[in-house]
Design a protein around this motif. Sequence first.
Motif, short mmCIF file in Angstrom:
data_model
loop_
_atom_site.label_atom_id
_atom_site.label_comp_id
_atom_site.label_asym_id
_atom_site.label_seq_id
_atom_site.Cartn_x
_atom_site.Cartn_y
_atom_site.Cartn_z
N SER A 127 0.82 -1.22 0.00
CA SER A 127 0.00 0.00 0.00
C SER A 127 0.85 1.27 0.00
N TRP A 175 -0.15 4.06 0.99
CA TRP A 175 -0.44 4.88 2.19
C TRP A 175 0.75 4.87 3.14
N GLN A 176 1.51 3.80 3.08
CA GLN A 176 2.71 3.73 3.93
C GLN A 176 3.73 4.76 3.50
N VAL A 208 2.99 7.53 2.15
CA VAL A 208 2.43 8.79 2.64
C VAL A 208 2.76 8.97 4.11
N GLU A 209 2.56 7.90 4.89
CA GLU A 209 2.80 7.99 6.33
C GLU A 209 4.25 8.29 6.69
N PHE A 261 0.33 9.91 -6.20
CA PHE A 261 -0.50 9.48 -5.07
C PHE A 261 0.03 10.08 -3.77
N LYS A 264 -0.18 14.14 -3.78
CA LYS A 264 -1.57 14.59 -3.72
C LYS A 264 -2.13 14.40 -2.30
N ASN A 265 -1.91 13.23 -1.72
CA ASN A 265 -2.45 12.99 -0.39
C ASN A 265 -1.74 13.80 0.69
N SER A 279 -3.32 17.12 0.66
CA SER A 279 -4.61 17.12 1.36
C SER A 279 -4.43 17.08 2.87
#
Lengths: 459, 459
Positions: free
Chosen positions: B156, B158-159, B161-162, B273, B276-277, B280
């Motif tokens: 993922s 999202w990791q 991102v984190e 990805f 962009k995140n 946000s």
Amino acid sequence: MAKKPSIPKGTRDFNPEEVARRNYIFNTIKETFSLYGFQPIETPSFENSDTLMGKYGEEGDRLIFKILNSGDFLSKVDEKLYTEKNSIKITSRISEKALRYDLTVPFARYVVQHQNEITFPFKRYQIQPVWRADRPQKGRFREFFQCDADVVGSTSLWQEVEFVQLYDTVFSSLGLKGVTIKLNNRKILSGIAETIGAEDKLIDFTVALDKLDKIGEEGVKKEMREKGISEDALVKLQPLFSFKGSNDEKLNALKNMLAASQLGMKGVTELEFITKNINSLGLQMASLKIDVTLARGLNYYTGAIYEVAAPAEVNMGSIGGGGRYDDLTGIFGLKNMSGVGISFGLDRIYLVLEELNLFPETVSNTSQALFINFGEQESLYAMKAIKKLREAGIKAELFPDEGKMGKQMSYADKRNIPFTVLTGEKEIAANSFTLKNMKSGEQMQVQYTELEKYLGQTN
Amino acid sequence: MAKKPSIPKGTRDFNPEEVARRNYIFNTIKETFSLYGFQPIETPSFENSDTLMGKYGEEGDRLIFKILNSGDFLSKVDEKLYTEKNSIKITSRISEKALRYDLTVPFARYVVQHQNEITFPFKRYQIQPVWRADRPQKGRFREFFQCDADVVGSTSLWQEVEFVQLYDTVFSSLGLKGVTIKLNNRKILSGIAETIGAEDKLIDFTVALDKLDKIGEEGVKKEMREKGISEDALVKLQPLFSFKGSNDEKLNALKNMLAASQLGMKGVTELEFITKNINSLGLQMASLKIDVTLARGLNYYTGAIYEVAAPAEVNMGSIGGGGRYDDLTGIFGLKNMSGVGISFGLDRIYLVLEELNLFPETVSNTSQALFINFGEQESLYAMKAIKKLREAGIKAELFPDEGKMGKQMSYADKRNIPFTVLTGEKEIAANSFTLKNMKSGEQMQVQYTELEKYLGQTN
């Protein structure tokens, strides 16, 4: 490589729960050290070999892990020596560094090396791993942490008093009831040897006496006879074998027994100072008990000797010990630097707390909430809330992959995460969150403010 | 031993102030890891040699510290080999263990060894020392701490991102403004190489591009020409040399440049990805910047590549880095375990905080009050108050020896203890304490309750 990898014998991996529990003990000890004015130092994992070798006796030298020199290390070995093929002789030519064997010698080295920067009396603590090439067995490891506090540069007996208090504070903070802090004094042991005319047999005498608990009165007497201690001396020793009662009663008995020994009486005075002031100050959960059979590394200690016994209901032996030594730094050329220190036996304390179920549940330090991943848009909505929770100091995370809810819930379960948060279409439309208690199965739909409040209370 | 003792080159002693400052950094990072759902593991300081050897290239193998076998280690070397006197060949016969060289290989070993106990995705952090037989120089040590967080078992994004958020949280918590988190993707680099027809020269190409900051456009082109990259390819590369603007502008430029490369476009989508995140979600003090010249250990990373640059006003280079690797555990036989991780450069972060004067004053963790020693009775009176202060969480201590007040005051000064407390006859008679502010020299006589309140407020 198809073989499943492993680690060297006598070493350990620690999983998150074990690390958390070990840190709980470390942090309790560190906070207490700090409350008592001790400050941390750290020394390198390896020292020059000549700093360590010869400091722990022949057995110790053998158990020190040596580090192989880098590069073409054999080129420094001359042919004659090489031909002998003698491992012991060749070691110092191919290895110049060795892993720390304890924290005491590196501390002595530190004090001497930095003597001009240190403000004495120097109250330091040190919690670092040490390595010993011992035969591994249950509870004995080749890598383990030591945890020492020492004061050097003062002979004040208030320090002996403080170390009793410090032991009491640490074990009370850990919730460990029934700990006994045993106290003796090298001068008492010397005084007794003097009184019974066995000064020259001090070591044999104390080694035997130290075994009273294990082999009983007759066993001790047998060993003493074998070591050449006279029947006459054994008669004079008789009071020690039935040494009972309060600390005051023991002190009185010692005063009678040691009246003729100046050194012995000095030991009695020192013990008395400590017990009297501890009586005035009071202890929380531990008790202080004079134990004249206590010897522990006698050659080392010159005054007070401590040993801490775990509560009687666990079969664990000592969980700490220490004492005063008058010449810590002499081995590195700095004379007359008296010190006193104690240590904590981390691995045994861990086992005691485990056996008595004394680790707080909150220690494991897992996340408070797992947000279920329903897809990209839902995850962004979740991540915004997670960000605010973290800013509020609440541990929260998103399951990284979109997938079956059952799998995600089971992940929360396995990691002991107490709450899950659902952010599907319904929740997003209502600008809300569904919070699920993983234990009770209870669910409720809440706004962010309530979510933070709820998770914060239980964090 | 008259020679002043020393420590091996490339190692360090840390005094109390240094330990406190290092722990301030460690604790900030640990708390952040924990907020993000990472949990600590620890692995042994030494591993079996075959776990480490061959994992870091030939140079790495040389720099690994080997531990000499215990006992008669030469007896296991057969005569023929011994006669050769070849250091490299003999090493594996006389040494079976080696000190950890980094935290990544031990982590991979841990994951494979404990795969049946681990709940995946596994979010672990690890902060432990590593050892390298590197030539010591300014800022490069033979023993230093690494500080890594990784997630394995999920692809993922999202990791990714984190980890950007995590870097931002740590550096913001440390008060460090102006940190740049540089982001690239291995797929972009592969895509560019593909586009310019230099797939077979991917390494040479990226190694040269990575130097753009240092040697400039002409330098990079020169190196590329030397490595056999064509003039035609250099023309196609031209846009990279003037790659400026916002992340969105860069993404658009990359989309144009890489339209023909499926792999390259995959990299663009991944970068998009993340940026962009992050847009946000917002960052606190750090900024995220796409940098297509970033390569870092390219052979290792397969997706995102991170590098963190210290604020421009300090000349320090990178203070962190990481990325995604698709086959961490393959070396130990466990395939298809994707991971992503980052690390923090502790020693450099320390230097940056020092240079910018960002260590909080309270970090040094010294006692809040030193009680002056006026003799035995006065000290007992002091110790009773000290005991209560410690129970209230206030760090306090008694100067252990009776002696000149000037000496005791100077001790408080040298140790940066902000208050001294005097308990002479006068104070005891009034059941009070004289509190002296060591900075202002101000003194006031107070009751215990006020003493605790006052010291507690300033603790």
